[in-house]
Design an enzyme around this catalytic site. Structure first.
Site, PDB file in Angstrom:
ATOM      1  N   ASN A  30      11.634   9.100  11.320  1.00 54.35           N
ATOM      2  CA  ASN A  30      10.325   9.415  10.740  1.00 54.35           C
ATOM      3  C   ASN A  30       9.286   8.472  11.325  1.00 54.35           C
ATOM      4  O   ASN A  30       9.601   7.629  12.160  1.00 54.35           O
ATOM      5  CB  ASN A  30      10.386   9.340   9.207  1.00 54.35           C
ATOM      6  CG  ASN A  30      10.767   7.953   8.734  1.00 54.35           C
ATOM      7  OD1 ASN A  30      10.054   6.987   8.964  1.00 54.35           O
ATOM      8  ND2 ASN A  30      11.929   7.842   8.095  1.00 54.35           N
ATOM      9  N   PHE A  55       8.567   2.229  -3.304  1.00 53.76           N
ATOM     10  CA  PHE A  55       7.330   2.807  -2.778  1.00 53.76           C
ATOM     11  C   PHE A  55       7.422   4.309  -3.002  1.00 53.76           C
ATOM     12  O   PHE A  55       8.527   4.856  -3.143  1.00 53.76           O
ATOM     13  CB  PHE A  55       7.189   2.520  -1.280  1.00 53.76           C
ATOM     14  CG  PHE A  55       6.405   1.266  -0.984  1.00 53.76           C
ATOM     15  CD1 PHE A  55       6.929   0.025  -1.274  1.00 53.76           C
ATOM     16  CD2 PHE A  55       5.134   1.336  -0.412  1.00 53.76           C
ATOM     17  CE1 PHE A  55       6.216  -1.130  -1.007  1.00 53.76           C
ATOM     18  CE2 PHE A  55       4.405   0.191  -0.140  1.00 53.76           C
ATOM     19  CZ  PHE A  55       4.942  -1.041  -0.435  1.00 53.76           C
ATOM     20  N   LYS A 108      14.487   6.685 -10.454  1.00 53.34           N
ATOM     21  CA  LYS A 108      15.180   5.662  -9.666  1.00 53.34           C
ATOM     22  C   LYS A 108      15.462   4.409 -10.476  1.00 53.34           C
ATOM     23  O   LYS A 108      16.047   3.456  -9.956  1.00 53.34           O
ATOM     24  CB  LYS A 108      14.378   5.348  -8.405  1.00 53.34           C
ATOM     25  CG  LYS A 108      14.210   6.605  -7.525  1.00 53.34           C
ATOM     26  CD  LYS A 108      13.602   6.317  -6.188  1.00 53.34           C
ATOM     27  CE  LYS A 108      13.372   7.598  -5.403  1.00 53.34           C
ATOM     28  NZ  LYS A 108      13.987   7.611  -4.078  1.00 53.34           N
TER      29      LYS A 108
HETATM   30  O1  PMT Z   1       6.073   1.489   7.943  1.00 52.98           O
HETATM   31  P1  PMT Z   1       4.595   1.848   7.954  1.00 52.98           P
HETATM   32  O2  PMT Z   1       4.217   2.618   9.197  1.00 52.98           O
HETATM   33  O3  PMT Z   1       3.723   0.649   7.730  1.00 52.98           O
HETATM   34  O4  PMT Z   1       4.309   2.857   6.750  1.00 52.98           O
HETATM   35  C1  PMT Z   1       4.443   2.397   5.436  1.00 52.98           C
HETATM   36  C2  PMT Z   1       5.138   3.429   4.546  1.00 52.98           C
HETATM   37  C3  PMT Z   1       4.269   4.681   4.429  1.00 52.98           C
HETATM   38  C4  PMT Z   1       6.504   3.816   5.129  1.00 52.98           C
HETATM   39  C5  PMT Z   1       5.340   2.729   3.156  1.00 52.98           C
HETATM   40  O5  PMT Z   1       4.094   2.378   2.630  1.00 52.98           O
HETATM   41  C6  PMT Z   1       6.053   3.658   2.179  1.00 52.98           C
HETATM   42  O6  PMT Z   1       5.455   4.467   1.492  1.00 52.98           O
HETATM   43  N1  PMT Z   1       7.406   3.527   2.125  1.00 52.98           N
HETATM   44  C7  PMT Z   1       8.281   4.427   1.355  1.00 52.98           C
HETATM   45  C8  PMT Z   1       8.484   5.689   2.132  1.00 52.98           C
HETATM   46  C9  PMT Z   1       9.428   6.656   1.419  1.00 52.98           C
HETATM   47  O7  PMT Z   1      10.495   6.867   1.869  1.00 52.98           O
HETATM   48  O8  PMT Z   1       8.966   7.127   0.270  1.00 52.98           O
HETATM   49  P2  PMT Z   1       9.814   8.158  -0.676  1.00 52.98           P
HETATM   50  O9  PMT Z   1       8.790   8.599  -1.641  1.00 52.98           O
HETATM   51  O10 PMT Z   1      10.495   9.168   0.155  1.00 52.98           O
HETATM   52  O11 PMT Z   1      10.914   7.232  -1.347  1.00 52.98           O
HETATM   53  C10 PMT Z   1      10.696   6.573  -2.602  1.00 52.98           C
HETATM   54  C11 PMT Z   1      11.431   5.246  -2.623  1.00 52.98           C
HETATM   55  O12 PMT Z   1      12.846   5.481  -2.541  1.00 52.98           O
HETATM   56  C12 PMT Z   1      11.090   4.311  -1.495  1.00 52.98           C
HETATM   57  O13 PMT Z   1      11.019   3.005  -2.021  1.00 52.98           O
HETATM   58  C13 PMT Z   1      12.262   4.446  -0.532  1.00 52.98           C
HETATM   59  O14 PMT Z   1      12.509   3.219   0.162  1.00 52.98           O
HETATM   60  C14 PMT Z   1      13.410   4.776  -1.468  1.00 52.98           C
HETATM   61  N2  PMT Z   1      14.448   5.635  -0.874  1.00 52.98           N
HETATM   62  C15 PMT Z   1      14.142   6.818  -0.291  1.00 52.98           C
HETATM   63  C16 PMT Z   1      15.145   7.615   0.224  1.00 52.98           C
HETATM   64  C17 PMT Z   1      16.482   7.169   0.132  1.00 52.98           C
HETATM   65  N3  PMT Z   1      17.468   7.893   0.610  1.00 52.98           N
HETATM   66  N4  PMT Z   1      16.757   5.995  -0.451  1.00 52.98           N
HETATM   67  C18 PMT Z   1      15.763   5.231  -0.977  1.00 52.98           C
HETATM   68  O15 PMT Z   1      16.030   4.151  -1.499  1.00 52.98           O
END
Ligand code: PMT
Length: 418
Positions: free
Chosen positions: A225, A344, A362
């Site tokens: 991504n 996040f 979560k």
């Molecule tokens: O890296 P940059 O270019 O600076 O960009 C920053 C960012 C946009 C990546 C960052 O600010 C951000 O939003 N990170 C989380 C991205 C994400 O995966 O969001 P999500 O809404 O899909 O996931 C929610 C949370 O669950 C996140 O904390 C993620 O780390 C976690 N997750 C997601 C999928 C997974 N399989 N396991 C997880 O733990």
């Protein structure tokens, strides 16, 4: 200490700890003097006002004109300068300093500083200033190992309250290999920033994830991504500046490892899960800024897939990756305690409601939501706009660089640490 106690002046905004700071860079007479040019450039770029003071020998390695151009200020090369003495030049420079950096600090210069001498511009300013002293040693490996040098450095720390950065280990100009290299200019700048930041996370251990994960299709292709890692790396640097011991679990990025942070590099979600299992427990907080792939190819090929073998319209069967944050939340509930969990949420609409849903699903304490459809926020850009969401409500944090936003996020995290 006596009433000569050095006075650290903390930055008003920890996101830009060097902006507006008056910094004296004292350049000693060693081959590493050329690296002081990059140091002055980086400090100036960070917004500091830099005054360079040079020993006589330093001027044999680099001309004062170079430093004058880089700092935009006159360079002090003599203790007595007939053109400057109407207000006693070295006392003026010493008095207005917020920080004095000695780089390179040669064995001879360290000895003269430790003896409290004031027989040239550098030693006189160092003796007169009440600003913190940051020493960056650079010398031959055997000079550094000599107990006399060790005693002089110890005296500077114990008696003068000096801080030391480096030396690094490596191949030296004197053809010896070992400790004695001047710390990298970026490391010296990071140490300076740290001295100007309130250590409100001292004694805390914080684990931060950053970047994307690459889920292998075959040895040369992957599903990934657009995460650059900038947000997570900024959080790691900010937490380190505020005194925390930081472990950064980083997916593949093009960013250099942040100074003073333990970095664990991983490729895919399952490796990130193992790294979290190794590091998350026993710490104070886990902040999940990584964009972890929700799916991975069901089976990665161990040889490069050929067009001729896979056809023109191949399908890749996917399997779900574990949700690492939800896993930590569930494990913490099972254990009856554990680190503060900060997730996040990367959303494109209805940001706060989706963030609330993630908070509950979560089992975390706080979700930092960013609208990744905004051109100046989210993936790959240098700025972010985020909303901190917890069970009690949602607070929008000020827009800014990812470094500034990282500090605002830590302002929300710090008071919640148990
Ligand atoms: O890296 P940059 O270019 O600076 O960009 C920053 C960012 C946009 C990546 C960052 O600010 C951000 O939003 N990170 C989380 C991205 C994400 O995966 O969001 P999500 O809404 O899909 O996931 C929610 C949370 O669950 C996140 O904390 C993620 O780390 C976690 N997750 C997601 C999928 C997974 N399989 N396991 C997880 O733990």
């Amino acid at each position: 200490m006596t009433d000569h106690a050095r006075q650290p002046k903390l930055a008003a905004d920890p996101a830009t700890p060097l902006a507006g700071a008056e910094i004296v860079v004292a350049v000693g007479g060693g081959i590493a003097a050329y690296k002081a040019c990059e140091l002055v450039r980086l400090l100036t770029k960070a917004g500091a006002q830099v005054t360079v003071v040079m020993t006589r020998r330093a001027q044999k390695f680099v001309g004062a004109l170079t430093f004058q151009a880089l700092s935009g200020r006159a360079v002090m090369t003599e203790l007595i300068d007939p053109g400057q003495e109407h207000d006693i030049g070295h006392i003026r420079v010493a008095d207005r300093a917020d920080l004095m950096i000695v780089a390179p600090a040669t064995a001879n210069l360290i000895a003269r500083l430790a003896a409290g001498m004031a027989d040239d511009a550098v030693t006189a300013v160092a003796l007169a200033t009440r600003a913190p002293l940051l020493i960056a040693p650079s010398m031959n490996v055997n000079m550094w190992a000599n107990p006399l040098t060790a005693a002089n450095v110890r005296r500077l720390i114990d008696v003068a309250g000096a801080h030391v950065v480096g030396p690094g280990d490596g191949f030296l100009a004197c053809r010896w290999t070992g400790p004695g290299r001047l710390a990298e200019p970026a490391d010296i700048v990071a140490a300076a920033a740290r001295l100007r930041t309130a250590p409100d996370l001292a004694g805390r251990r914080i684990v931060i994830t950053a970047g994307p994960t690459h889920e292998p299709i075959d040895p040369v292709r992957y599903l990934g991504n657009r995460s650059s890692g900038k947000m997570g790396y900024a959080l790691a640097a900010a937490a380190m500046q505020r005194g925390a011991a930081v472990t950064l679990i980083a997916g593949p990025t093009a960013l250099p490892d942040p100074v003073g942070v333990d970095v664990v590099h991983v490729e895919d979600a399952r490796a990130m899960e193992r790294a979290l299992a190794d590091h998350a427990w026993g710490g104070d907080a886990v902040i999940m800024a990584a964009a972890i792939a929700d799916f991975r190819p069901l089976a990665a090929a161990d040889k490069k897939l050929k067009r001729t073998e896979i056809g023109l319209a191949p399908t890749i069967a996917l399997d779900a990756n574990p949700d690492l944050l939800a896993g930590l939340g569930a494990e913490r509930a099972r254990r009856g305690g554990g680190p503060l969990l900060v997730g996040f949420a990367a959303e494109t609409h209805d940001v706060v409601n989706y963030a609330r849903a993630k908070l509950a699903a979560k089992g975390c304490d706080l979700v930092i939501a960013n609208d990744v459809s905004a051109p100046d926020a989210g993936f790959a850009v240098d700025t972010n706009r985020v909303i901190a969401v917890d069970a009690g409500g949602a607070v929008e944090l000020p827009f800014g660089s990812k470094a500034a936003v990282a500090h605002r996020i830590l302002d929300v995290v710090a008071p919640r640490l148990r």
